[in-house]
Design a protein around this motif. Structure first.
Motif, PDB file in Angstrom:
ATOM      1  N   THR A   4     108.929  33.085  -8.564  1.00  0.00           N
ATOM      2  CA  THR A   4     107.751  32.721  -7.790  1.00  0.00           C
ATOM      3  C   THR A   4     108.127  32.535  -6.326  1.00  0.00           C
ATOM      4  N   LYS A   5     107.148  32.674  -5.450  1.00  0.00           N
ATOM      5  CA  LYS A   5     107.386  32.567  -4.016  1.00  0.00           C
ATOM      6  C   LYS A   5     107.346  31.101  -3.583  1.00  0.00           C
ATOM      7  N   ILE A   6     108.397  30.394  -3.893  1.00  0.00           N
ATOM      8  CA  ILE A   6     108.544  29.003  -3.476  1.00  0.00           C
ATOM      9  C   ILE A   6     109.708  28.992  -2.493  1.00  0.00           C
ATOM     10  N   ASN A   7     109.549  28.272  -1.391  1.00  0.00           N
ATOM     11  CA  ASN A   7     110.657  28.168  -0.447  1.00  0.00           C
ATOM     12  C   ASN A   7     111.839  27.490  -1.122  1.00  0.00           C
ATOM     13  N   LYS A   8     112.984  28.146  -1.048  1.00  0.00           N
ATOM     14  CA  LYS A   8     114.180  27.607  -1.696  1.00  0.00           C
ATOM     15  C   LYS A   8     114.671  26.381  -0.926  1.00  0.00           C
ATOM     16  N   THR A   9     115.019  25.365  -1.683  1.00  0.00           N
ATOM     17  CA  THR A   9     115.604  24.174  -1.089  1.00  0.00           C
ATOM     18  C   THR A   9     117.118  24.336  -1.097  1.00  0.00           C
ATOM     19  N   ASN A  10     117.807  23.435  -0.430  1.00  0.00           N
ATOM     20  CA  ASN A  10     119.261  23.458  -0.429  1.00  0.00           C
ATOM     21  C   ASN A  10     119.801  23.367  -1.854  1.00  0.00           C
ATOM     22  N   ALA A  11     119.178  22.514  -2.678  1.00  0.00           N
ATOM     23  CA  ALA A  11     119.611  22.376  -4.079  1.00  0.00           C
ATOM     24  C   ALA A  11     119.515  23.721  -4.801  1.00  0.00           C
ATOM     25  N   ALA A  12     118.403  24.435  -4.614  1.00  0.00           N
ATOM     26  CA  ALA A  12     118.216  25.742  -5.266  1.00  0.00           C
ATOM     27  C   ALA A  12     119.220  26.761  -4.734  1.00  0.00           C
ATOM     28  N   ARG A  13     119.476  26.749  -3.439  1.00  0.00           N
ATOM     29  CA  ARG A  13     120.448  27.692  -2.862  1.00  0.00           C
ATOM     30  C   ARG A  13     121.849  27.451  -3.435  1.00  0.00           C
ATOM     31  N   LEU A  14     122.197  26.176  -3.646  1.00  0.00           N
ATOM     32  CA  LEU A  14     123.512  25.871  -4.225  1.00  0.00           C
ATOM     33  C   LEU A  14     123.613  26.372  -5.663  1.00  0.00           C
ATOM     34  N   LEU A  15     122.526  26.258  -6.423  1.00  0.00           N
ATOM     35  CA  LEU A  15     122.531  26.778  -7.794  1.00  0.00           C
ATOM     36  C   LEU A  15     122.600  28.307  -7.785  1.00  0.00           C
ATOM     37  N   ASP A  16     121.910  28.936  -6.830  1.00  0.00           N
ATOM     38  CA  ASP A  16     122.004  30.396  -6.697  1.00  0.00           C
ATOM     39  C   ASP A  16     123.446  30.808  -6.421  1.00  0.00           C
ATOM     40  N   LYS A  17     124.080  30.088  -5.499  1.00  0.00           N
ATOM     41  CA  LYS A  17     125.465  30.386  -5.119  1.00  0.00           C
ATOM     42  C   LYS A  17     126.401  30.241  -6.316  1.00  0.00           C
ATOM     43  N   ALA A  18     126.099  29.265  -7.188  1.00  0.00           N
ATOM     44  CA  ALA A  18     126.912  29.045  -8.389  1.00  0.00           C
ATOM     45  C   ALA A  18     126.583  30.063  -9.478  1.00  0.00           C
ATOM     46  N   ASN A  19     125.539  30.887  -9.225  1.00  0.00           N
ATOM     47  CA  ASN A  19     125.140  31.937 -10.150  1.00  0.00           C
ATOM     48  C   ASN A  19     124.775  31.380 -11.529  1.00  0.00           C
ATOM     49  N   VAL A  20     123.975  30.317 -11.544  1.00  0.00           N
ATOM     50  CA  VAL A  20     123.542  29.716 -12.812  1.00  0.00           C
ATOM     51  C   VAL A  20     122.042  29.907 -12.990  1.00  0.00           C
ATOM     52  N   SER A  21     121.612  29.782 -14.206  1.00  0.00           N
ATOM     53  CA  SER A  21     120.211  29.965 -14.552  1.00  0.00           C
ATOM     54  C   SER A  21     119.446  28.653 -14.407  1.00  0.00           C
ATOM     55  N   TYR A  22     118.306  28.707 -13.718  1.00  0.00           N
ATOM     56  CA  TYR A  22     117.429  27.552 -13.558  1.00  0.00           C
ATOM     57  C   TYR A  22     116.055  28.063 -13.154  1.00  0.00           C
ATOM     58  N   ASP A  23     115.085  27.185 -13.169  1.00  0.00           N
ATOM     59  CA  ASP A  23     113.754  27.515 -12.656  1.00  0.00           C
ATOM     60  C   ASP A  23     113.364  26.466 -11.639  1.00  0.00           C
ATOM     61  N   LEU A  24     112.702  26.908 -10.583  1.00  0.00           N
ATOM     62  CA  LEU A  24     112.152  26.015  -9.574  1.00  0.00           C
ATOM     63  C   LEU A  24     110.659  25.910  -9.867  1.00  0.00           C
ATOM     64  N   ILE A  25     110.217  24.714 -10.226  1.00  0.00           N
ATOM     65  CA  ILE A  25     108.845  24.500 -10.687  1.00  0.00           C
ATOM     66  C   ILE A  25     108.115  23.600  -9.694  1.00  0.00           C
ATOM     67  N   SER A  26     106.945  24.042  -9.255  1.00  0.00           N
ATOM     68  CA  SER A  26     106.172  23.198  -8.335  1.00  0.00           C
ATOM     69  C   SER A  26     105.149  22.386  -9.121  1.00  0.00           C
ATOM     70  N   TYR A  27     104.771  21.254  -8.548  1.00  0.00           N
ATOM     71  CA  TYR A  27     103.750  20.394  -9.140  1.00  0.00           C
ATOM     72  C   TYR A  27     102.973  19.729  -8.013  1.00  0.00           C
ATOM     73  N   GLU A  28     101.816  19.200  -8.357  1.00  0.00           N
ATOM     74  CA  GLU A  28     100.948  18.538  -7.381  1.00  0.00           C
ATOM     75  C   GLU A  28     101.506  17.153  -7.050  1.00  0.00           C
ATOM     76  N   VAL A  29     101.730  16.891  -5.760  1.00  0.00           N
ATOM     77  CA  VAL A  29     102.274  15.605  -5.326  1.00  0.00           C
ATOM     78  C   VAL A  29     101.132  14.619  -5.090  1.00  0.00           C
ATOM     79  N   ASP A  30     101.335  13.402  -5.554  1.00  0.00           N
ATOM     80  CA  ASP A  30     100.424  12.303  -5.267  1.00  0.00           C
ATOM     81  C   ASP A  30     101.240  11.289  -4.478  1.00  0.00           C
ATOM     82  N   GLU A  31     101.011  11.221  -3.152  1.00  0.00           N
ATOM     83  CA  GLU A  31     101.809  10.340  -2.290  1.00  0.00           C
ATOM     84  C   GLU A  31     101.729   8.876  -2.717  1.00  0.00           C
ATOM     85  N   SER A  32     100.663   8.504  -3.437  1.00  0.00           N
ATOM     86  CA  SER A  32     100.521   7.113  -3.865  1.00  0.00           C
ATOM     87  C   SER A  32     101.246   6.851  -5.183  1.00  0.00           C
ATOM     88  N   ASP A  33     101.723   7.916  -5.833  1.00  0.00           N
ATOM     89  CA  ASP A  33     102.442   7.756  -7.100  1.00  0.00           C
ATOM     90  C   ASP A  33     103.562   8.790  -7.161  1.00  0.00           C
TER      91      ASP A  33
END
Length: 162
Positions: A4-33
């Motif tokens: 999916t077209k999600i901007n990669k974070t530093n954490a995701a880039r490090l996992l890419d560099k390590a060549n491991v399998s993962y998924d980056l999943i987005s969710y709706e943020v509630d700033e109050s919770d």
């Protein structure tokens, strides 16, 4: 890898560099919770599989990281014991960003400014995958616990009383 077209974070880039399998999943943020319980509900997942990353300071060893299921509180006596301290406490919120590079509600165990001793609660091994913060609010990394343990050099232990 996530397609999916999600901007990669530093954490995701490090996992890419390590060549491991993962998924980056987005969710709706509630700033109050910003709780992991809310994140789990947003993901439609069991809260026991959505882990939160806590940064603590021990009286002997300094800073360390605990990764626990989202509906649990770290037991400070157990955390102190496994980390080689007599006592420990959660760091003040104002120290989180300068210390780790992450803000509350988006603290990933992957890609902190420095590597700290890291401890993950043993229930992570009960699941084929768990979630941890992707490094920004609204993003979670879905990853096999064994991969996370290896990448953050975590020690598997008990961090709360069942």
């Amino acid at each position: 890898m996530s397609s999916t077209k999600i901007n990669k974070t530093n954490a995701a880039r490090l996992l890419d560099k390590a060549n491991v399998s993962y998924d980056l999943i987005s969710y709706e943020v509630d700033e109050s919770d910003l709780s992991a319980i809310h994140v789990a509900a947003g993901l439609g997942e069991n809260v026991e599989q959505v882990f939160k990353t806590l940064v603590l300071h021990g009286d002997k060893t300094g800073y360390f990281v605990c990764i626990v299921p989202g509906d649990k509180e770290v037991n400070l006596k157990l955390a102190a014991k496994v980390s080689g301290n007599k006592s420990c406490e959660l760091i003040p919120m104002k120290e989180l960003l300068p210390l780790t590079g992450y803000i509350r509600g988006a603290c990933s165990p992957i890609g902190m400014k420095r590597h700290f001793p890291t401890y993950i609660h043993q229930t992570c091994l009960l699941f084929p995958y768990i979630y941890v913060s992707g490094g920004q609010r609204g993003l979670q990394i879905k990853v096999a616990p064994e991969i996370l343990i290896r990448e953050v050099k975590a020690e598997v232990c008990s961090l709360f009383v069942h």
